[in-house]
Design a protein around this motif. Structure first.
Motif, PDB file in Angstrom:
ATOM      1  N   GLN A  37      29.440  76.099  50.615  1.00 36.60           N
ATOM      2  CA  GLN A  37      30.577  76.925  50.234  1.00 36.60           C
ATOM      3  C   GLN A  37      31.711  76.700  51.229  1.00 36.60           C
ATOM      4  O   GLN A  37      31.584  77.003  52.419  1.00 36.60           O
ATOM      5  N   LEU A  38      32.820  76.134  50.761  1.00 37.60           N
ATOM      6  CA  LEU A  38      33.962  75.854  51.621  1.00 37.60           C
ATOM      7  C   LEU A  38      34.930  77.032  51.603  1.00 37.60           C
ATOM      8  O   LEU A  38      35.192  77.623  50.550  1.00 37.60           O
ATOM      9  N   LYS A  39      35.472  77.378  52.779  1.00 36.62           N
ATOM     10  CA  LYS A  39      36.440  78.462  52.853  1.00 36.62           C
ATOM     11  C   LYS A  39      37.756  78.078  52.184  1.00 36.62           C
ATOM     12  O   LYS A  39      38.403  78.896  51.549  1.00 36.62           O
ATOM     13  N   GLN A  40      38.166  76.835  52.339  1.00 33.52           N
ATOM     14  CA  GLN A  40      39.377  76.359  51.687  1.00 33.52           C
ATOM     15  C   GLN A  40      39.228  74.874  51.381  1.00 33.52           C
ATOM     16  O   GLN A  40      38.594  74.133  52.132  1.00 33.52           O
ATOM     17  N   THR A  41      39.819  74.464  50.282  1.00 28.38           N
ATOM     18  CA  THR A  41      39.730  73.065  49.854  1.00 28.38           C
ATOM     19  C   THR A  41      41.037  72.304  50.021  1.00 28.38           C
ATOM     20  O   THR A  41      41.074  71.097  49.777  1.00 28.38           O
TER      21      THR A  41
END
Length: 257
Positions: A37-41
């Protein structure tokens, strides 16, 4: 005759923002596939990403073709070309290609001459011919000591060469249309094969296609009897095996561009 040209790689025109956007998209896809799960892409900032190449580090121009070089040949229309440098060796009289080799890393033209002459000697060894006179342009200056077995002739030696050699030097420009036909008719203008080995194979195959077209033109001009004589001569060479390497003055002159 020997000359160098650029064999373009089948890649899109490289820009920093596009390369970074492709890298960002691939990292996001790999993270999703791994369940991270990435905080921002950085999807919104992707198209505006910039990068700066570090000093002393090679710049990447294509993710799937890291062997691509940026080559500047001084052309007004295409100041920068992306691909690999290819050396072409042809005979002085009939413009038959006797050598084609790809050189990665964008080396100086003069430093590739020894390898080109080595390939030409190997390809002509069954005929007992070794090159001893090479006509080049000024891009091959300063390598006489690295090639002691051949005589290099270029415009910088006009005061030190004979009148016959000056007349033969005018034939050096004949290799330019040979390269033009290689790119326009034999598909050297764009290489679709993968990796450094693909670049080398593509250069050799394009040269072989050029020679086949040259042979077909000769057959159309002189008839099937010339083809029959050529095949008999070829069968005789295969039956007798390679001849000793004795240089011939009539066919061993090459022009290097």
């Amino acid at each position: 005759m020997v000359d160098s040209t650029v064999q373009h790689k089948a890649i899109a025109h490289p820009t920093d923002s596009r390369l970074l956007e492709v890298a960002r998209a691939k990292l996001v896809a790999a993270a999703k596939q791994a369940g991270l799960q990435l905080k921002q892409t950085l999807a919104k900032e992707g198209k505006g990403l910039l990068r700066k190449a570090h000093e002393g580090r090679a710049k990447l121009y294509a993710w799937y073709a890291p062997e691509v070089d940026c080559i500047s040949k001084g052309k007004a229309r295409t100041p920068y070309e992306f691909g690999v440098k290819v050396g072409i060796v042809s005979t002085l009289r009939h413009n038959l290609i006797v050598g084609a080799r790809a050189f990665h890393g964008n080396p100086y033209d003069g430093h590739t001459l020894a390898s080109q002459l080595e390939q030409a000697s190997i390809l002509m060894q069954d005929l007992g011919i070794t090159p001893h006179t090479v006509f080049v342009d000024l891009g091959y200056r300063g390598v006489d000591g690295d090639n002691p077995n051949v005589r290099l002739i270029h415009r910088g030696k006009l005061k030190r060469i004979s009148a016959r050699e000056r007349a033969q030097l005018k034939r050096r420009q004949a290799i330019e249309p040979v390269i033009g036909h290689l790119k326009a008719d034999c598909r050297m203008d764009r290489c679709h094969l993968k990796g450094k080995r693909g670049d080398r194979l593509h250069a050799v195959l394009c040269a072989a296609g050029y020679n086949i077209r040259w042979l077909l033109r000769m057959i159309a001009k002189k008839g099937l009897r010339a083809l029959y004589s050529f095949l008999l001569h070829l069968l005789g060479l295969l039956a007798l095996g390679p001849k000793p390497l004795t240089p011939r003055s009539s066919n061993s002159q090459l022009a290097v561009g």
